[in-house]
Each structure stands twice: as C-alpha cells, then as structure tokens.
Write a protein that holds these residues in place. Structure first.
Motif, mmCIF file in Angstrom:
data_model
loop_
_atom_site.group_PDB
_atom_site.id
_atom_site.type_symbol
_atom_site.label_atom_id
_atom_site.label_comp_id
_atom_site.label_asym_id
_atom_site.label_seq_id
_atom_site.Cartn_x
_atom_site.Cartn_y
_atom_site.Cartn_z
ATOM 1 N N THR A 123 0.834 -1.188 0.000
ATOM 2 C CA THR A 123 0.000 0.000 0.000
ATOM 3 C C THR A 123 0.873 1.244 0.000
ATOM 4 O OG1 THR A 123 -1.667 -1.154 1.263
ATOM 5 C CG2 THR A 123 -1.814 1.235 1.238
ATOM 6 N N THR A 124 0.591 2.171 -0.878
ATOM 7 C CA THR A 124 1.236 3.477 -0.862
ATOM 8 C C THR A 124 0.147 4.525 -0.703
ATOM 9 O OG1 THR A 124 1.050 3.823 -3.236
ATOM 10 C CG2 THR A 124 3.023 2.648 -2.446
ATOM 11 N N ALA A 125 0.561 5.745 -0.449
ATOM 12 C CA ALA A 125 -0.415 6.823 -0.307
ATOM 13 C C ALA A 125 -1.223 6.970 -1.598
ATOM 14 C CB ALA A 125 0.299 8.125 0.031
ATOM 15 N N ALA A 126 -0.554 6.825 -2.742
ATOM 16 C CA ALA A 126 -1.253 6.981 -4.021
ATOM 17 C C ALA A 126 -2.319 5.901 -4.205
ATOM 18 C CB ALA A 126 -0.245 6.927 -5.168
ATOM 19 N N ARG A 127 -1.962 4.651 -3.871
ATOM 20 C CA ARG A 127 -2.929 3.556 -4.027
ATOM 21 C C ARG A 127 -4.086 3.703 -3.059
ATOM 22 N NH1 ARG A 127 1.514 -1.265 -4.168
ATOM 23 N NH2 ARG A 127 2.412 -0.816 -6.193
ATOM 24 N N MET A 128 -3.765 4.115 -1.820
ATOM 25 C CA MET A 128 -4.830 4.277 -0.839
ATOM 26 C C MET A 128 -5.777 5.402 -1.264
ATOM 27 S SD MET A 128 -4.584 4.877 3.270
ATOM 28 C CE MET A 128 -4.006 3.221 3.555
ATOM 29 N N ASN A 168 -0.678 9.383 7.344
ATOM 30 C CA ASN A 168 0.543 8.767 7.882
ATOM 31 C C ASN A 168 1.445 8.255 6.760
ATOM 32 O OD1 ASN A 168 -0.336 9.280 10.454
ATOM 33 N ND2 ASN A 168 -1.012 7.192 10.884
ATOM 34 N N LEU A 169 0.842 7.581 5.789
ATOM 35 C CA LEU A 169 1.631 7.067 4.666
ATOM 36 C C LEU A 169 2.235 8.202 3.847
ATOM 37 C CD1 LEU A 169 -0.352 4.006 3.265
ATOM 38 C CD2 LEU A 169 1.928 4.006 4.257
ATOM 39 N N LEU A 170 1.487 9.272 3.678
ATOM 40 C CA LEU A 170 1.970 10.440 2.935
ATOM 41 C C LEU A 170 3.245 10.987 3.575
ATOM 42 C CD1 LEU A 170 0.878 12.281 0.531
ATOM 43 C CD2 LEU A 170 0.091 13.809 2.331
ATOM 44 N N LEU A 171 3.217 11.107 4.917
ATOM 45 C CA LEU A 171 4.383 11.628 5.629
ATOM 46 C C LEU A 171 5.542 10.633 5.627
ATOM 47 C CD1 LEU A 171 2.601 13.323 8.681
ATOM 48 C CD2 LEU A 171 3.588 14.428 6.672
ATOM 49 N N LEU A 172 5.224 9.345 5.797
ATOM 50 C CA LEU A 172 6.277 8.329 5.800
ATOM 51 C C LEU A 172 6.982 8.267 4.449
ATOM 52 C CD1 LEU A 172 4.467 5.452 7.726
ATOM 53 C CD2 LEU A 172 6.384 6.806 8.549
#
Length: 550
Positions: A123-128, A168-172
């Motif tokens: 999962t990445t921010a883009a996919r989510m 959270n994923l965006l920042l990570l």
C-alpha cells in the motif's frame, strides 16, 4: 512484552527514494548487525521467509513501514516478526502493545526485508487515495462548496481510520524520499501534492478532490492548529517517530481561493550533514574556515538565497567549534535542529522577542560564541557588530548573491564602514546543486550547448567529456541523489579592510580583492569535472553570480 535483551537500539537508517526499499546497507553494516544478533541468540535470516496471512493482517501498512517490522506467524501465543534491526526494542515493544501479543524477533537482511515488505504491505499513499476515490466517484456539493462543511463534520471526517492511514503514509513516504518540504495545493478541480526533493519540486499522484477538507483537517489536528479557522494563516508542529528516530515537521497553512494551502517542512536531524566534508567543501576551504572558526572574536557571515544551505553550514561550524569550556548561544527564526550542548533561542515577535532584543539579552549571558540566525535590519546589524567589537565571535547569515556584496549590504543597513572593516573576518557565499548518483555515474560527450557556456579555462578541465547519472533504482531513475555545495570564501585582508573603512564602491572593492579568492562557479565547475555534480547543475545554481572565475 518482548523477550529481554540487554542492548541499546540499533542505528537509524536513511530511507531510500523508493517507498519500500527501506535501507540498502553499505560496507559491513549488515554483517555487524547479524553478528550482534547471533551473539544475543536472535535468529538471523538471509532470504525472505513466508509470512502467514493471519499474522500480516494484525497491523496496518503504515505501522509496518514506520516500525520496519513484518509479522511472520503466530507461534505458541507469540508473534514472530521479521526486522531489519532486531535490537530496536522500542519498535518491538510498540508492535507487542498494538497486537496484544508478546513478540519474538527475527533478523532479516535489508534487501530481503524490503522484498517482504513490498509483497505484503504494497500500500502506498497513491494507491490508498485511489481506492478512497473509487468509493465516491460522483462529485458532491461539498466538493464544490468547501465552506459549507461544519467544524464538527470536518473533525469527524479527519478522524476516519482510512484517512489517518493516508496522511501517515503520505508523511512516511516523504521522509523516505528525503523530502525537505511537502506541498498540498488546492485548485478548483484537483488537489495537488508535491515533494521538494534535493531542492526541486516533484509532483506526486494527487488524492481525490473530495478528500481535501478531511486531509487538510487531519494535518491541522496533528499539528495542533484550530481546525475551525480556515481564513487566516496558521503555524503548527508535528513530531513523528520514524525508523527509531525523531522527525520534526513544521506546518504552515495559508487560505487560497479554493481552500487552504499546506506546506510541511520536514526537519530530519539524522539526515543533516553536520560536518563540512559532507557538505562538499574542499580541503583548502575547510582549512580556511577552520582558521575563521578559531578566531577569538570578530564576525563571520554566510550568504546566499533562501534554501542555499546557509544555516546547515553554520550548524556544522558550531558543531566543530563546540567545547564544554565555551558558552555558545544561538538566536534563530525558528530553531530548525537541536544541537547538543548549545543554547538555542527561538525568535518570538508576538511576545516581543526579536533578533535585536534577543541579542541584547544574550550579551548578558556571558557568551563566547553567538549565532544570529539572520541580520535583517540596522538594529540587529549594529548590535551584532558591537558584540564582535567587545570580544565575541559572531556567526550570522545574509541574503546576498555573492560574498563581496555582503559588505555593501551591511553598509546599506546603516552600519558604519569603519566598524564593518574592524569586525568582519570572512564571508562564505554558497549555493546547492544536486549530486550525481554514485551508483549510476558515467562519462559522456559534452553537448555543444554546454560547451558554449564555458570559457577556455573551464573547458580544459573536462577534455570534451562530462559526467552524468544514467538513472538507477537508488536515485529513482533521475541520475541525481543528494546535494552538494558550491562555495566561495572571501577572507578580509589588510588592503580590503582599509578599502572598506574608506567606504569604497563595490567595483573598487572588487579591484582590491583581485584574485584573492575563487568564485563559487569555479568551485562548482571543478566538482563537475570530478564527477560529483553536473555542469548543468552548476550553471543553474550559480547563474546569478557571474560567469567568469575570479
């Protein structure tokens, strides 16, 4: 909850530009970790093992990425997890607390771990964001009328678990990509997300427009802002724990036509090069800087535009200068990184603490060395100069294009030329350019366009060949990774000191200087000839400081 080990946490690792390639070790780092774990009785694996689906489902993707842990299986009531750094006790403890099970750690080689993480937590921010967009294909009224959303509704939207995971994923991802700033920009029909990597903005896959209020609301909640206030600029702060280290994020919002624009400045101290070698300074310049740093009193300035690395250079100088027998105080706007053993004071204009008033108070603290974040006005310049006259070593920054212009800038601020001549010891001007990725660097024929922009002396360094990066996974196929400084250091000689005190013009000062120092363009061209950076980067970064080497 975890099995006890008498050890400290392992070292933090820098993230790579690829989201899931977490740390490709160099040298003996991997074998050293393996030896330490085996000595403590922790199992170590070379290849990625199979992971049980029930175990994997116990944690979210952002948690696995942040903690660098992949659950493998449940065994006798314990959760067996794979870790790059099994000695990171804090991460293991957090995993045990989140899953409610005691944890057994297994060490795994970094490349194998990256493969395992990519397989089970792709999962990445883009996919989510894409999956969230598919849930609401039709635009809503709120999408076109964001002002209609009530504060309570906004708060409820921002607390949705999927939205929290997205942020959270965006920042990570941003931290892993070595991003210095994250820009979230609202427009009429879309919401843009951009990462500033190595000084250049790179657009990311955009989240759906209907997530704008919840996404920005979540960031405002995390940074302690007023979520109901959308029409005035706000500032906030987020602290994250990432790969065993603390990452500070400075958040700023401003209202625009289509909602609030958000910029998050990522301050990752572990990625900050606090030595002049890492900044790319040559041995000759480092020796001259060491001489300036060793002065008992006087003023040393670092100049350049915003984002040219002035503060980082001075932090490196202060770290080198640190001695428990010396009192070092800084006044900054804001304090970007905490320096061990150094007293740092943030400017607070709302409470009357400006550079000038703070500097006056610092002088009553009996300091040996003072760092003033920036000289902006006559009052600050005057106090700083008089502080240097009374036996203090002053470091500060100015916004000028080159080293010599700093003298005129101080005089223009109202400083007396004879006082400037008395206290000024040296001026370092700098720019930052992108480094060529060392893993894919190659020589190629120099293009005619570039050739025409170099003079004969510069061309002689290249012999018709130029360096570039071919592109590889380690640099995200850009051919460039990291940044390097281009410097020029002007030391104040006796003849130049006399010319300054006589208030000579800039052209006359340039004649006095003659060939006493090397222009930053020439410094950059030399680095390009050695394969550290490209000629195009040097020309881009130094185009406002003259085309000829001094």
């Amino acid at each position: 909850m975890t099995d006890a080990i008498n050890s400290t946490n392992g070292p933090a690792h820098d993230g790579l530009s690829d989201l899931h390639l977490l740390a490709t070790g160099h040298g003996d780092a991997g074998s050293s970790m393996r030896d330490r774990c085996q000595a403590l009785g922790i199992e170590w694996l070379e290849d990625a093992p199979d992971a049980d689906a029930d175990a994997v489902q116990l944690v979210d993707a952002d948690v696995a990425v942040r903690l660098r842990i992949v659950p493998l299986r449940l065994e006798d009531g314990r959760l067996v997890v794979a870790m790059v750094d099994p000695l990171d006790i804090a991460a293991a403890d957090e995993m045990a607390a989140l899953t409610g099970r005691p944890v057994t750690r297994v060490g795994l080689e970094q490349e194998a771990f990256a493969e395992l993480l990519r397989e089970h937590f792709g999962t990445t921010a883009a996919r989510m964001a894409e999956s969230l967009a598919s849930e609401t294909d039709e635009p809503t009224d709120l999408e076109h009328n964001l002002d209609a959303i009530e504060a309570d509704d906004l708060h409820r939207m921002a607390e949705q678990p999927t939205l929290i995971n997205l942020v959270n994923l965006l920042l990570l991802e941003a931290v892993q990509c070595r991003t210095s700033d994250v820009h979230i920009e609202p427009f009429e029909a879309e919401l843009k997300v951009k990462y500033r990597i190595d000084g250049v903005l790179e657009e990311q896959p955009p989240p759906p427009k209907h997530l704008q209020p919840a996404l920005i609301g979540r960031i405002k909640i995390m940074s302690g802002m007023n979520i109901a206030e959308r029409y005035v600029p706000q500032d906030g702060h987020i602290t994250l724990r990432f790969e065993g280290r603390k990452v500070d994020i400075r958040v700023s919002t401003v209202p625009t036509l289509y909602g609030e624009s958000v910029v998050m400045r990522i301050l990752d101290k572990s990625a900050l090069p606090l030595d002049l070698v890492s900044l790319g300074m040559s041995a000759d310049l480092r020796g001259q800087m060491d001489d300036l740093i060793a002065k008992p009193h006087g003023m040393v300035l670092v100049t350049g535009p915003t984002g040219s690395g002035k503060t980082t250079t001075l932090y490196a100088a202060l770290s080198k200068l640190y001695d428990p027998r010396k009192k070092i105080i800084t006044i900054e706007d804001p304090v970007e990184y905490e320096l061990a053993g150094i007293n740092q004071m943030p400017v607070n204009p709302k409470r009357g603490l400006t550079f000038a008033s703070g500097l006056r108070s610092i002088l009553r603290q009996d300091p040996d060395v003072i760092f003033v974040g920036e000289i902006r006005d006559h009052e600050t310049a005057d106090i700083a100069i008089r502080s240097a006259l009374t036996g203090h070593l002053i470091f500060s920054t100015l916004h000028t294009n080159d080293a010599l212009s700093s003298i005129g800038r101080l005089v223009d601020m109202g400083a007396e030329p004879y006082l400037v001549a008395s206290v000024l010891e040296g001026v370092l001007a700098q720019r930052l350019g992108r480094r060529i990725c060392p893993d894919c660097a190659e020589q190629t024929t120099m293009s005619e366009v570039v050739e025409h922009r170099l003079n004969d002396e510069e061309l002689a360094l290249f012999d018709g060949k130029a360096w570039r990066g071919a592109g590889c996974p380690n640099c995200n196929d850009s051919g460039l990774r990291g940044r390097i400084g281009y410097f020029e250091l002007l030391r104040i000689s006796g003849s130049l000191r006399r010319a300054i005190s006589e208030n000579r013009s800039m052209s006359e000062l340039a004649d006095v200087v003659g060939g006493q120092y090397r222009a930053m363009r020439w410094d950059g061209i030399e680095k390009a000839s050695q394969g550290f950076t490209t000629i195009e980067e040097v020309l881009r970064a130094t185009q406002d400081v003259g085309d000829e080497p001094v």
